[in-house]
Design an enzyme around this catalytic site. Structure first.
Site, PDB file in Angstrom:
ATOM      1  N   PRO A  37      44.998 104.726 100.802  1.00 30.20           N
ATOM      2  CA  PRO A  37      45.562 105.460  99.669  1.00 30.20           C
ATOM      3  C   PRO A  37      44.469 106.116  98.842  1.00 30.20           C
ATOM      4  CG  PRO A  37      45.573 103.111  99.205  1.00 30.20           C
ATOM      5  CD  PRO A  37      45.066 103.275 100.613  1.00 30.20           C
ATOM      6  N   ASP A  38      44.835 107.159  98.137  1.00 28.00           N
ATOM      7  CA  ASP A  38      43.920 107.795  97.198  1.00 28.00           C
ATOM      8  C   ASP A  38      43.860 106.902  95.966  1.00 28.00           C
ATOM      9  OD1 ASP A  38      42.533 109.253  95.394  1.00 28.00           O
ATOM     10  OD2 ASP A  38      43.826 111.018  95.478  1.00 28.00           O
ATOM     11  N   PHE A  39      42.733 106.196  95.804  1.00 27.66           N
ATOM     12  CA  PHE A  39      42.711 105.187  94.753  1.00 27.66           C
ATOM     13  C   PHE A  39      42.624 105.784  93.359  1.00 27.66           C
ATOM     14  CE2 PHE A  39      38.267 105.979  94.887  1.00 27.66           C
ATOM     15  CZ  PHE A  39      37.663 105.395  93.800  1.00 27.66           C
ATOM     16  N   ARG A  40      42.410 107.097  93.281  1.00 31.77           N
ATOM     17  CA  ARG A  40      42.476 107.736  91.965  1.00 31.77           C
ATOM     18  C   ARG A  40      43.917 107.992  91.539  1.00 31.77           C
ATOM     19  NH1 ARG A  40      37.352 110.316  90.603  1.00 31.77           N
ATOM     20  NH2 ARG A  40      35.919 109.997  92.309  1.00 31.77           N
ATOM     21  N   ASN A 107      35.054 111.572 100.538  1.00 32.39           N
ATOM     22  CA  ASN A 107      35.488 110.232 100.940  1.00 32.39           C
ATOM     23  C   ASN A 107      34.292 109.333 101.236  1.00 32.39           C
ATOM     24  OD1 ASN A 107      38.037 111.272 100.711  1.00 32.39           O
ATOM     25  ND2 ASN A 107      38.271 111.672 102.892  1.00 32.39           N
ATOM     26  N   ASP A 109      34.781 106.505 103.185  1.00 41.33           N
ATOM     27  CA  ASP A 109      35.387 105.549 104.121  1.00 41.33           C
ATOM     28  C   ASP A 109      34.782 105.544 105.516  1.00 41.33           C
ATOM     29  OD1 ASP A 109      36.434 107.897 105.264  1.00 41.33           O
ATOM     30  OD2 ASP A 109      38.324 107.709 104.152  1.00 41.33           O
ATOM     31  N   HIS A 124      30.084 111.665  97.626  1.00 41.94           N
ATOM     32  CA  HIS A 124      30.355 110.480  96.806  1.00 41.94           C
ATOM     33  C   HIS A 124      29.771 109.213  97.435  1.00 41.94           C
ATOM     34  CE1 HIS A 124      34.010 112.517  94.627  1.00 41.94           C
ATOM     35  NE2 HIS A 124      32.847 113.013  94.267  1.00 41.94           N
TER      36      HIS A 124
END
Ligand SMILES: [Zn+2]
Length: 252
Positions: A37-40, A107, A109, A124
Site C-alpha cells: 500500500p501507499d503508506f502516505r 519507492n 521497496d 527516496h
C-alpha cells in the site's frame, strides 16, 4: 492534449517509438499490485493509529530508536515477501530492449531492482541496506533484520554499538544529492518522461515533468487518479498499471 480514452496505449507507443530517450518516473502506484500500500495514503491499514509522518521521522529515530524500529521493523517485515509485478517487469523488458534509458523511483521497496532494472535512481533511498551515521558502516537487509530480531535493545546496532538507520529518506531528511542530480539529468535528457503510479505532487520529484518539458521533451502519464500534469501531458492513461504497461510492451 490529454487522451484518456481507448487508443491511449497506441498513442503512448507512438511517442515511445519516436523517442531517442525514454525515462520512467515511478511512485507508489506501481507497487500497489504487488500488495504494497501507499503508506502516505490514509486508510491503508499499514500503521493503524500511528502517524507515519511522526514515526518515520529522523527526529523519532534520533530520540527513540527502539520505538522507531518497533514500527519500522513491521514495515520491513511487510515488504519481505513481496514480488515485482508485471509493471516492474515491463519496464525491465523495455530497458533490456534499449527502449528505456532508466527508471527514477520514489519507492524504497527494491522491486525495480529485483525485476531486473539496471539504471535505477532511488531518490527516496532503499530498504536494501541500513547505515551507521557515526562510523558510516553499511549493512544489508538480511543482517539488519537478524540484528533487529536478536537485539535486546529493540533496534539493530552497528558493530560500533550505535543504532542503525535504514538507508531510506525519512521525513525531515534531505533527499540524497547525488540521486537527485542523476534524476534531474535523466529528466532533462528525456524525449519522453513516462510517469507511472505517481500523483506528481511530492517535491522535488514533482519538478521532473517540468524539466523534461522545458528541454523539449514530452510528458506521458500512466496513473490512476488526477495529477497536476493531466492537462499538460501528451498522453494520460488511467487504467490498471500492469495492464497498461503490458499493453505498451506488446504494442512496441
Ligand atoms: Zn557504527
Amino acid at each position: 492534449m490529454a487522451v484518456s480514452v481507448g487508443g491511449g496505449v497506441d498513442r503512448l507507443a507512438d511517442l515511445v517509438r519516436d523517442a531517442d530517450s525514454v525515462v520512467a518516473l515511478t511512485g507508489a502506484g506501481i507497487s500497489v499490485p504487488s500488495g504494497i500500500p501507499d503508506f502516505r495514503s490514509p486508510g491503508t491499514g499499514l500503521w493503524e493509529n500511528v502517524d507515519p509522518m511522526e514515526v518515520a521521522h529522523i527526529d523519532a529515530w534520533r530520540a527513540d530508536p527502539q520505538r522507531f524500529w518497533h514500527f519500522y521493523g513491521d514495515r520491513f517485515q511487510s515488504l519481505r515477501d513481496k514480488e515485482p509485478n508485471a509493471a516492474h517487469a515491463a519496464l525491465a523488458e523495455l530497458e533490456r530492449r534499449g527502449v528505456l534509458t532508466g527508471v527514477v523511483t520514489q519507492n524504497i521497496d527494491m522491486l525495480h531492482r529485483r525485476a531486473g532494472t539496471q539504471n535505477l535512481v532511488e531518490v527516496h533511498g532503499t530498504i536494501e541496506h541500513s547505515s551507521c551515521l557515526d562510523c558510516g558502516d553499511q549493512y544489508p537487509l538480511d543482517v539488519v533484520r537478524l540484528r533487529l530480531a536478536q537485539s535486546a535493545d529493540g533496534f539493530p546496532a552497528c558493530d560500533c554499538g550505535r543504532p542503525l538507520k535504514p538507508d531510506v529518506v525519512l521525513f525531515g531528511e534531505w533527499l540524497p544529492e547525488g540521486a537527485l542530480e542523476r534524476a534531474y539529468g535523466m529528466a532533462a535528457g528525456a524525449d519522453v518522461l513516462l510517469c507511472i503510479g505517481t500523483s506528481l505532487e511530492v517535491q522535488p520529484i514533482a519538478q521532473l515533468p517540468g524539466i523534461t518539458q522545458q528541454t523539449g521533451g514530452e510528458v506521458a502519464i500512466v496513473t490512476q487518479g488526477p495529477t497536476p500534469w493531466d492537462d499538460r501531458c501528451a498522453v494520460k492513461l488511467d487504467g490498471d498499471v500492469e495492464a497498461e504497461l503490458t499493453a505498451l510492451v506488446a504494442a512496441l
